[in-house]
Design a protein around this motif. Structure first.
Motif, mmCIF file in Angstrom:
data_model
loop_
_atom_site.group_PDB
_atom_site.id
_atom_site.type_symbol
_atom_site.label_atom_id
_atom_site.label_comp_id
_atom_site.label_asym_id
_atom_site.label_seq_id
_atom_site.Cartn_x
_atom_site.Cartn_y
_atom_site.Cartn_z
ATOM 1 N N ALA A 1 0.883 -1.173 0.000
ATOM 2 C CA ALA A 1 0.000 0.000 0.000
ATOM 3 C C ALA A 1 0.915 1.216 0.000
ATOM 4 C CB ALA A 1 -0.909 -0.001 1.225
ATOM 5 N N GLU A 2 1.012 1.875 -1.149
ATOM 6 C CA GLU A 2 1.951 2.983 -1.314
ATOM 7 C C GLU A 2 1.229 4.312 -1.101
ATOM 8 O OE1 GLU A 2 4.728 4.711 -4.906
ATOM 9 O OE2 GLU A 2 4.750 2.535 -4.555
ATOM 10 N N VAL A 3 1.558 4.993 -0.016
ATOM 11 C CA VAL A 3 0.883 6.248 0.335
ATOM 12 C C VAL A 3 1.493 7.403 -0.445
ATOM 13 C CG1 VAL A 3 0.181 7.797 2.198
ATOM 14 C CG2 VAL A 3 0.443 5.344 2.646
ATOM 15 N N VAL A 4 0.630 8.147 -1.131
ATOM 16 C CA VAL A 4 1.061 9.277 -1.963
ATOM 17 C C VAL A 4 0.301 10.520 -1.517
ATOM 18 C CG1 VAL A 4 1.251 10.165 -4.308
ATOM 19 C CG2 VAL A 4 1.461 7.702 -3.899
ATOM 20 N N ARG A 5 1.010 11.545 -1.177
ATOM 21 C CA ARG A 5 0.394 12.779 -0.674
ATOM 22 C C ARG A 5 -0.163 13.612 -1.832
ATOM 23 N NH1 ARG A 5 3.693 17.170 3.054
ATOM 24 N NH2 ARG A 5 2.429 19.016 2.563
ATOM 25 N N ILE A 6 -1.436 14.027 -1.717
ATOM 26 C CA ILE A 6 -2.038 14.867 -2.758
ATOM 27 C C ILE A 6 -2.593 16.160 -2.161
ATOM 28 C CG2 ILE A 6 -2.557 12.917 -4.279
ATOM 29 C CD1 ILE A 6 -5.531 13.214 -3.424
ATOM 30 N N PHE A 7 -2.045 16.609 -1.043
ATOM 31 C CA PHE A 7 -2.468 17.882 -0.448
ATOM 32 C C PHE A 7 -1.256 18.774 -0.200
ATOM 33 C CE2 PHE A 7 -1.545 15.197 3.215
ATOM 34 C CZ PHE A 7 -0.852 16.044 4.083
ATOM 35 N N GLU A 8 -1.514 20.067 -0.254
ATOM 36 C CA GLU A 8 -0.489 21.059 0.067
ATOM 37 C C GLU A 8 -0.728 21.578 1.480
ATOM 38 O OE1 GLU A 8 -0.869 23.992 -3.010
ATOM 39 O OE2 GLU A 8 0.624 23.002 -4.265
ATOM 40 N N ASP A 9 0.334 21.702 2.250
ATOM 41 C CA ASP A 9 0.244 22.241 3.607
ATOM 42 C C ASP A 9 1.623 22.779 3.969
ATOM 43 O OD1 ASP A 9 0.171 22.721 6.363
ATOM 44 O OD2 ASP A 9 -1.286 21.137 6.705
ATOM 45 N N ASP A 10 1.719 24.091 4.122
ATOM 46 C CA ASP A 10 3.011 24.721 4.406
ATOM 47 C C ASP A 10 3.589 24.291 5.743
ATOM 48 O OD1 ASP A 10 2.727 26.067 2.024
ATOM 49 O OD2 ASP A 10 1.849 27.869 2.952
ATOM 50 N N ASN A 11 2.740 23.770 6.631
ATOM 51 C CA ASN A 11 3.212 23.357 7.956
ATOM 52 C C ASN A 11 3.735 21.922 7.984
ATOM 53 O OD1 ASN A 11 2.496 25.833 9.249
ATOM 54 N ND2 ASN A 11 0.349 25.172 9.214
ATOM 55 N N ILE A 12 3.513 21.187 6.898
ATOM 56 C CA ILE A 12 4.009 19.806 6.817
ATOM 57 C C ILE A 12 4.968 19.734 5.644
ATOM 58 C CG2 ILE A 12 3.388 17.372 6.617
ATOM 59 C CD1 ILE A 12 0.585 18.090 7.580
ATOM 60 N N ILE A 13 6.240 19.770 5.951
ATOM 61 C CA ILE A 13 7.268 19.847 4.919
ATOM 62 C C ILE A 13 7.376 18.529 4.160
ATOM 63 C CG2 ILE A 13 9.702 20.316 4.448
ATOM 64 C CD1 ILE A 13 8.098 22.678 5.561
ATOM 65 N N HIS A 14 7.416 18.633 2.850
ATOM 66 C CA HIS A 14 7.628 17.450 2.010
ATOM 67 C C HIS A 14 9.126 17.255 1.822
ATOM 68 C CE1 HIS A 14 7.680 14.810 -1.513
ATOM 69 N NE2 HIS A 14 6.420 14.515 -1.232
ATOM 70 N N VAL A 15 9.580 16.025 1.798
ATOM 71 C CA VAL A 15 11.007 15.725 1.695
ATOM 72 C C VAL A 15 11.622 16.314 0.428
ATOM 73 C CG1 VAL A 15 10.688 13.503 0.525
ATOM 74 C CG2 VAL A 15 12.722 13.891 1.934
ATOM 75 N N MET B 1 7.534 -7.314 -8.140
ATOM 76 C CA MET B 1 6.550 -8.328 -8.534
ATOM 77 C C MET B 1 5.298 -8.232 -7.668
ATOM 78 S SD MET B 1 7.356 -10.428 -11.088
ATOM 79 C CE MET B 1 6.634 -12.043 -10.798
ATOM 80 N N LYS B 2 5.402 -7.516 -6.556
ATOM 81 C CA LYS B 2 4.288 -7.456 -5.611
ATOM 82 C C LYS B 2 3.201 -6.507 -6.123
ATOM 83 C CE LYS B 2 7.389 -8.294 -1.693
ATOM 84 N NZ LYS B 2 6.934 -9.631 -1.361
ATOM 85 N N PRO B 3 1.919 -6.856 -5.913
ATOM 86 C CA PRO B 3 0.839 -5.931 -6.278
ATOM 87 C C PRO B 3 0.950 -4.650 -5.463
ATOM 88 C CG PRO B 3 -0.014 -8.123 -5.751
ATOM 89 C CD PRO B 3 1.411 -8.097 -5.322
ATOM 90 N N ILE B 4 0.632 -3.516 -6.089
ATOM 91 C CA ILE B 4 0.697 -2.222 -5.400
ATOM 92 C C ILE B 4 -0.667 -1.542 -5.446
ATOM 93 C CG2 ILE B 4 1.759 0.061 -5.325
ATOM 94 C CD1 ILE B 4 4.235 -1.088 -6.633
ATOM 95 N N LEU B 5 -1.147 -1.125 -4.283
ATOM 96 C CA LEU B 5 -2.350 -0.308 -4.174
ATOM 97 C C LEU B 5 -1.900 1.098 -3.792
ATOM 98 C CD1 LEU B 5 -5.445 0.068 -3.991
ATOM 99 C CD2 LEU B 5 -5.283 -0.620 -1.585
ATOM 100 N N TYR B 6 -2.196 2.065 -4.631
ATOM 101 C CA TYR B 6 -1.794 3.433 -4.357
ATOM 102 C C TYR B 6 -2.850 4.111 -3.486
ATOM 103 C CZ TYR B 6 1.886 2.650 -7.724
ATOM 104 O OH TYR B 6 2.996 2.153 -8.362
ATOM 105 N N VAL B 7 -2.409 4.652 -2.359
ATOM 106 C CA VAL B 7 -3.299 5.291 -1.392
ATOM 107 C C VAL B 7 -3.082 6.798 -1.482
ATOM 108 C CG1 VAL B 7 -4.000 5.407 1.023
ATOM 109 C CG2 VAL B 7 -3.062 3.264 0.102
ATOM 110 N N LEU B 8 -4.027 7.496 -2.088
ATOM 111 C CA LEU B 8 -3.893 8.929 -2.302
ATOM 112 C C LEU B 8 -4.425 9.659 -1.076
ATOM 113 C CD1 LEU B 8 -5.117 9.060 -6.029
ATOM 114 C CD2 LEU B 8 -2.907 8.315 -5.087
#
Length: 365
Positions: A101-115, A199-206
């Protein structure tokens, strides 16, 4: 059946928040022999309204749902395949799970710095996939080198294995995941010995944020590119608000729905995530029901009756004689087992019967 989903993602995308929300749905460990005391593993109930209906139907003292494991895997950083950050731990842990389960961030927030100091979901996916590809490429290279002597002396199995590994290696070199390579059943079995990450199945969690600057609500071209990327990958995805789901996890019924409505969150993202994960792992449920308990049992899709019985006890496979089977809705509509039998809805099935999702089964041994 202890099959698991590993939760992965870059730092500050909501991975741990999501895991915390999931573990609020944990089930009592005593009901599941595969449970672990590892704090990074949560055994989570699979939402299934059929179970509650059957429990009321039988006036059961206990109701035990089917379950799935979620594993909180160490955060990934660029260079993980070379051991950067917790790279080695990340790669070792991900090899042990059945799907991702691959978590992908789709929100902007100046208080939570993205790497990466920017919100770019496609770039995040490419970063993680590249690290998995590089790790697999290393595994393939080592394995090919190890079997080279056997190949040179003409060993048929080694020659066949090298052909398969080189086919996958060629795909990785082009930046493609191994699971996209067309392989025969025998070739999949050969590749399976290496536990390749791609080879593993991936579910993208937006992961979005309530009342936040969400790319899917801003008609942002980054979200359009994300949808195109997922389509090209042939990927499954779900949209969640991990922070809200964590807050909601302690609420039930009407109170939960009121809070969800106030926040403008329409869908139960966590339940959708659990159900989709269960489906991606190739799992389904059958039921046993009575006054003592109603329970959902987890099996692989396509299981025969004796194999399905193993979920309860190995004797149900080894000493299997027959199974009494009725579809849950037919049983409920009939009003009782006796009436279901009168109507011919309860069937006697043998060893070759393929269990259906939603079957209510009583095994005879």
């Amino acid at each position: 059946m202890a099959l698991s989903m590993g939760i992965v993602g870059l730092p500050n995308v909501g991975k741990s928040t999501l895991f915390n929300a999931l573990t609020k749905k944990s089930v009592p460990a005593e009901n599941y022999p595969f449970c672990t005391i590892d704090p990074s593993v949560g055994v989570v109930a699979v939402p299934d309204e059929r179970l509650q209906i059957l429990s009321k139907f039988s006036n059961s003292a206990k109701t035990i749902p089917a379950a799935i494991e979620f594993v909180d895997i160490a955060g990934l950083v660029k260079g993980a395949s070379e051991g950067e950050g917790l790279g080695n731990k990340f790669l070792a842990n991900i090899r042990e799970v059945d799907a991702i389960a691959e978590v992908v961030r789709i929100f902007e927030d100046d208080n939570i710095i993205h790497v990466s100091a920017k919100i770019d979901p496609v770039s995040d996916i490419e970063t993680i996939n590249l690290e998995l590809i590089l790790a697999d490429a290393q595994s393939l290279s080592k394995r090919i080198a190890n079997i080279e002597k056997d190949v040179k002396r003409g060993a048929k199995e080694a020659i066949k294995e090298k052909e398969v590994l080189e086919k996958i290696s060629g795909a990785l070199e082009k930046g493609n995941l191994a699971r996209g390579v067309a392989l025969t059943t025998d070739e999949i079995q050969i590749a399976g010995t290496l536990q390749l990450l791609t080879m593993k199945p991936i579910l993208y969690v937006l992961n979005k944020k309530a009342r936040g600057r969400n790319l899917d609500e801003m008609n942002d071209e980054r979200f359009e590119k994300l949808m195109s990327c997922l389509k090209n990958l042939g990927a499954h995805f779900v949209v969640v608000d991990a922070a809200v789901e964590q807050d909601l996890s302690g609420l039930e019924g009407e109170e939960k729905e009121i809070f969800r409505s106030e926040l403008g969150v329409k869908d139960d993202g966590i339940n959708n995530l659990i159900k989709k994960s269960y489906e991606m792992l190739g799992l389904m449920s059958y039921f046993t029901t009575g006054e003592d308990e109603t329970r959902g049992w987890t099996i692989k899709v396509g299981s025969t009756a004796p194999v399905a019985g193993m979920a309860i006890h190995t004797d149900f496979r080894d000493k299997f004689i027959r199974a009494e089977v009725v579809f849950w809705k037919d049983l409920f509509d009939a009003g009782s087992y006796a009436k279901a039998r009168e109507k011919g809805l309860v069937r006697i099935e043998g060893k070759e019967y393929i269990v259906k999702d939603g079957d209510v089964i009583e095994f005879r041994i």
